[in-house]
Design an enzyme around this catalytic site. Structure first.
Site, PDB file in Angstrom:
ATOM      1  N   TRP A  50       0.859  -1.209   0.000  1.00  0.00           N
ATOM      2  CA  TRP A  50       0.000   0.000   0.000  1.00  0.00           C
ATOM      3  C   TRP A  50       0.889   1.251   0.000  1.00  0.00           C
ATOM      4  CZ3 TRP A  50      -3.492   1.351   4.835  1.00  0.00           C
ATOM      5  CH2 TRP A  50      -4.386   2.358   4.480  1.00  0.00           C
ATOM      6  N   HIS A  92      12.367  -5.980   4.824  1.00  0.00           N
ATOM      7  CA  HIS A  92      11.824  -6.417   6.120  1.00  0.00           C
ATOM      8  C   HIS A  92      12.968  -6.644   7.116  1.00  0.00           C
ATOM      9  CE1 HIS A  92       7.878  -6.819   4.460  1.00  0.00           C
ATOM     10  NE2 HIS A  92       8.063  -7.951   3.827  1.00  0.00           N
ATOM     11  N   SER A 122      -2.752 -11.665   9.500  1.00  0.00           N
ATOM     12  CA  SER A 122      -2.401 -11.507   8.086  1.00  0.00           C
ATOM     13  C   SER A 122      -1.253 -12.451   7.713  1.00  0.00           C
ATOM     14  CB  SER A 122      -2.019 -10.044   7.832  1.00  0.00           C
ATOM     15  OG  SER A 122      -1.763  -9.827   6.482  1.00  0.00           O
ATOM     16  N   TYR A 177      -0.420   1.854  10.155  1.00  0.00           N
ATOM     17  CA  TYR A 177      -1.429   1.330   9.230  1.00  0.00           C
ATOM     18  C   TYR A 177      -2.825   1.839   9.593  1.00  0.00           C
ATOM     19  CZ  TYR A 177      -4.233  -2.295   6.813  1.00  0.00           C
ATOM     20  OH  TYR A 177      -5.140  -2.963   6.023  1.00  0.00           O
ATOM     21  N   PHE A 213      -8.005   0.040  -0.951  1.00  0.00           N
ATOM     22  CA  PHE A 213      -7.846  -1.421  -0.981  1.00  0.00           C
ATOM     23  C   PHE A 213      -8.551  -2.010  -2.204  1.00  0.00           C
ATOM     24  CE2 PHE A 213      -9.396  -5.672   0.040  1.00  0.00           C
ATOM     25  CZ  PHE A 213      -8.199  -6.319   0.300  1.00  0.00           C
ATOM     26  N   ARG A 243      -5.817  -9.286   0.809  1.00  0.00           N
ATOM     27  CA  ARG A 243      -6.714 -10.262   1.429  1.00  0.00           C
ATOM     28  C   ARG A 243      -7.978  -9.551   1.884  1.00  0.00           C
ATOM     29  NH1 ARG A 243      -7.782 -12.572   6.475  1.00  0.00           N
ATOM     30  NH2 ARG A 243      -6.638 -10.840   7.408  1.00  0.00           N
ATOM     31  N   GLY A 245      -7.723  -6.279   4.150  1.00  0.00           N
ATOM     32  CA  GLY A 245      -7.395  -4.864   4.294  1.00  0.00           C
ATOM     33  C   GLY A 245      -8.237  -4.147   5.336  1.00  0.00           C
TER      34      GLY A 245
END
Ligand code: A3P
Length: 283
Positions: A50, A92, A122, A177, A213, A243, A245
């Protein structure tokens, strides 16, 4: 440690998939940064795609969004060297594993954080659907692995704490988020100010629309061929990313006992963590 032979290996005490070769992980410190590199950091499943889409639109595609720095083999370093435009580099990696030169050159960094319960759910689905990750038997077995940090990329808690310890050493914008879900316009304004990009309100509204999304999911599903690389070293399949969101999906999975154990660990680990304060953590 629950690792499935052939898919996961341990490096520096952290589980990586074999998509991150030991050679590359060992050579990360040979990476030569440039002052205008932008590092995009997250624990998996925090909203990385995103944010990456928002950044691409903010820069009007005049940048190269690379694949994750830890993805591939040692030829990755040459691949990155050959990119002539400004590089947005996703990762990451924990703070300690980020190439030193990015820290020395004080490259701008954006770190996106998601509440750990939704992140855990998730990642559970990612384990279930992503052939690059080992098979997990049950939600409860998986949650134990998540709490112990035995999942890919290690412990969510340690990832945040590692960045917290060094948060003033490089110019870093921390995004959340849930705050993006609540007011995306405001978050994009924050990002553009941090990056020194001039955008007006109409342009921000357009970016909000294009990165909702549903828009992003539809776009990826419509693509018949490969919808392009991901910004997560754990898959090349963008269709695995979008998936639900939503915020609060964890409530559909956690038992009362699991929730209590999670809260106890969260309290113990994150009690004095400054970066955890803005997390929309629900008990
Ligand atoms: P869920 O599995 O809870 O749906 P990452 O990009 O770091 O892998 O994170 C993936 C998570 O971000 C997934 O969460 C995905 O649905 C969610 N996500 C992706 N795009 C989004 C968007 N435009 N708005 C809100 N959530 C989004």
């Amino acid at each position: 440690m629950s690792v499935q032979t052939g898919l996961v290996h341990i490096f520096n005490g952290i589980p990586f998939t074999t998509r991150s070769s030991t050679d590359l992980l060992t050579s990360l410190n040979d990476f030569q940064a440039r002052e205008d590199d932008l590092l995009l950091v997250s624990y998996p499943k925090s909203g990385t795609h995103w944010l990456a889409e928002i950044l691409k639109l903010l820069f009007s595609s005049k940048v190269c969004l690379t694949s994750p720095i830890e993805f591939g083999d040692v030829s990755k370093l040459d691949e990155l060297k050959n990119i002539t435009s400004k590089r947005i580099i996703p990762t990451h990696l924990s703070y300690g594993m980020v190439p030193t030169d990015l820290k020395v050159k004080k490259c701008k960094t954006i770190y996106i954080i998601r509440n750990p319960k939704d992140t855990a759910v998730s990642l559970f689905y990612y384990y279930r659907d992503n052939p690059n990750l080992p098979t997990i038997e049950t939600w409860s077995a998986y949650l134990e692995m998540f709490l112990k940090g035995d999942v890919v990329c290690g412990s969510w808690f340690d990832h945040i704490l590692g960045w917290e310890e060094h948060k003033n050493e490089t110019p870093t914008l921390f995004l959340y988020y849930e705050a993006m879900q609540k007011d995306l316009h405001k978050s994009i304004r924050k990002i553009s100010t941090f990056l020194g990009i001039n955008v007006n309100d109409d342009e921000i509204s357009e970016i909000c629309k294009r990165t909702s999304f549903s828009e992003m999911k539809i776009k990826v599903e419509k693509e018949k061929s490969d919808p392009g690389p991901t910004v997560c070293a754990l898959t090349s399949n963008k269709k695995l990313i979008f998936r639900k969101g939503t915020v609060g999906d964890w409530k559909n999975y956690f038992t009362t006992k699991q929730n209590r154990i999670f809260d106890e660990l969260y309290d113990a680990k994150m009690n004095s963590c400054f970066l955890a304060n803005p997390i929309q953590y629900e008990t």
